[in-house]
Design a protein around this motif. Sequence first.
Motif, short mmCIF file in Angstrom:
data_model
loop_
_atom_site.label_atom_id
_atom_site.label_comp_id
_atom_site.label_asym_id
_atom_site.label_seq_id
_atom_site.Cartn_x
_atom_site.Cartn_y
_atom_site.Cartn_z
N LEU A 1 -0.57 8.61 6.78
CA LEU A 1 -0.66 8.09 5.42
C LEU A 1 -1.32 6.71 5.44
N THR A 2 -2.33 6.53 4.57
CA THR A 2 -3.04 5.26 4.48
C THR A 2 -3.13 4.82 3.03
N PHE A 3 -2.66 3.60 2.74
CA PHE A 3 -2.71 3.06 1.38
C PHE A 3 -3.47 1.73 1.39
N SER A 4 -4.33 1.51 0.41
CA SER A 4 -5.11 0.27 0.38
C SER A 4 -4.27 -0.92 -0.08
N ASP A 5 -3.16 -0.65 -0.77
CA ASP A 5 -2.23 -1.71 -1.20
C ASP A 5 -0.81 -1.21 -1.02
N ASN A 6 0.14 -2.15 -0.90
CA ASN A 6 1.54 -1.77 -0.72
C ASN A 6 2.07 -0.97 -1.92
N ILE A 7 1.69 -1.39 -3.12
CA ILE A 7 2.10 -0.70 -4.34
C ILE A 7 0.85 -0.38 -5.14
N GLN A 8 0.69 0.87 -5.58
CA GLN A 8 -0.46 1.27 -6.38
C GLN A 8 0.06 2.05 -7.59
N MET A 9 0.04 1.38 -8.71
CA MET A 9 0.61 1.96 -9.93
C MET A 9 -0.41 2.84 -10.66
N VAL A 10 0.05 4.00 -11.13
CA VAL A 10 -0.78 4.89 -11.93
C VAL A 10 -0.05 5.21 -13.23
N TYR A 11 -0.80 5.69 -14.19
CA TYR A 11 -0.23 6.11 -15.47
C TYR A 11 -0.47 7.61 -15.61
N ALA A 12 0.57 8.39 -15.35
CA ALA A 12 0.41 9.84 -15.30
C ALA A 12 1.76 10.51 -15.46
N ASP A 13 1.74 11.84 -15.47
CA ASP A 13 2.97 12.62 -15.50
C ASP A 13 3.46 12.77 -14.06
N MET A 14 4.51 12.04 -13.69
CA MET A 14 4.94 12.00 -12.29
C MET A 14 5.33 13.38 -11.76
N GLY A 15 6.06 14.16 -12.54
CA GLY A 15 6.46 15.49 -12.10
C GLY A 15 5.27 16.39 -11.82
N LYS A 16 4.28 16.33 -12.70
CA LYS A 16 3.08 17.17 -12.51
C LYS A 16 2.26 16.70 -11.32
N ILE A 17 2.17 15.39 -11.11
CA ILE A 17 1.42 14.87 -9.96
C ILE A 17 2.15 15.20 -8.66
N GLN A 18 3.47 15.19 -8.68
CA GLN A 18 4.22 15.64 -7.51
C GLN A 18 3.86 17.09 -7.17
N GLN A 19 3.71 17.91 -8.20
CA GLN A 19 3.35 19.31 -7.98
C GLN A 19 1.94 19.43 -7.41
N VAL A 20 1.03 18.59 -7.89
CA VAL A 20 -0.34 18.57 -7.34
C VAL A 20 -0.29 18.25 -5.85
N LEU A 21 0.41 17.18 -5.50
CA LEU A 21 0.51 16.76 -4.11
C LEU A 21 1.18 17.84 -3.25
N TYR A 22 2.25 18.42 -3.78
CA TYR A 22 2.96 19.47 -3.04
C TYR A 22 2.02 20.64 -2.74
N ASN A 23 1.29 21.09 -3.76
CA ASN A 23 0.40 22.24 -3.57
C ASN A 23 -0.72 21.93 -2.58
N LEU A 24 -1.29 20.72 -2.66
CA LEU A 24 -2.38 20.36 -1.75
C LEU A 24 -1.89 20.21 -0.31
N ILE A 25 -0.71 19.58 -0.13
CA ILE A 25 -0.17 19.42 1.21
C ILE A 25 0.24 20.77 1.79
N ASP A 26 0.87 21.60 0.96
CA ASP A 26 1.28 22.93 1.39
C ASP A 26 0.06 23.74 1.84
N ASN A 27 -1.02 23.62 1.09
CA ASN A 27 -2.26 24.31 1.43
C ASN A 27 -2.81 23.81 2.76
#
Length: 251
Positions: A126-152
């Motif tokens: 895992l690589t992050f350009s900053d310690n905290i990176q805030m986004v404005y989005a639907d957290m539950g849906k983005i979790q699902q995006v990440l889950y599906n991509l990592i699972d794949n």
Amino acid sequence: NTLNYMSDELNKMEEYQRNFIANVSHDFRSPLTSIKGYLEAILDGTIPPEMYEKYLSRVISETERLHKLTESMLTLNSLDAKGFLSRTNFDINRVIKDTAASFEGTCDNKNIVFGTCDSRHIRFDLTFSDNIQMVYADMGKIQQVLYNLIDNAIKFSHDDSVIYIQASSKYEKIFISVKDTGIGIPRDSIKKIWDRFYKTDLSRGKDKRGTGLGLSIVKEIIQAHGENIDVISTEGVGTEFIFSLPGSTSL
């Protein structure tokens, strides 16, 4: 011209509906056939009592497969409705860490160990350009995006490999990348992977329990946020998915 256009669109919709029903029927029929066969074999004595645990475990596995397909279809149904997003400000780095950690010790006996190696030697970088990176989005849906991509990525990774996940800021957006060094996607399949129920020939052989809905869900969620997702893949080398999210400072 307008009538011809409308007629063509209706024909396309009818064809899509036929294909959708055919694909749903196919994906439901396979686990149902297995469940029916195992239970009948137990009832008629073909499977002896000492083997019950083994085959009942297979029945449970098939019901979980049906559950996954049903959940995916319900998700797609909600994505087809407007206004389904519930946006908040949150730290995407924390969500990435939590989602990656959820795969520890799971995924078809592939021992995914967060930040370390185990017997299967698949790990996350895992690589992050900053310690905290805030986004404005639907957290539950983005979790699902990440889950599906990592699972794949896990499904198509080799032994002794690394899955790279990065998050970086640029132009008031956060760009997230999920990259593997697995089998890759054939060039003629790249444009089709977003289609509902589509599976490449490679995935049909390697991921027999997949629904073919994961990536279509991913794309529709990202598009609902008004953002984009791209894929870079070379067969035999690996695949990288990159998507953007609005930074909370851009509001």
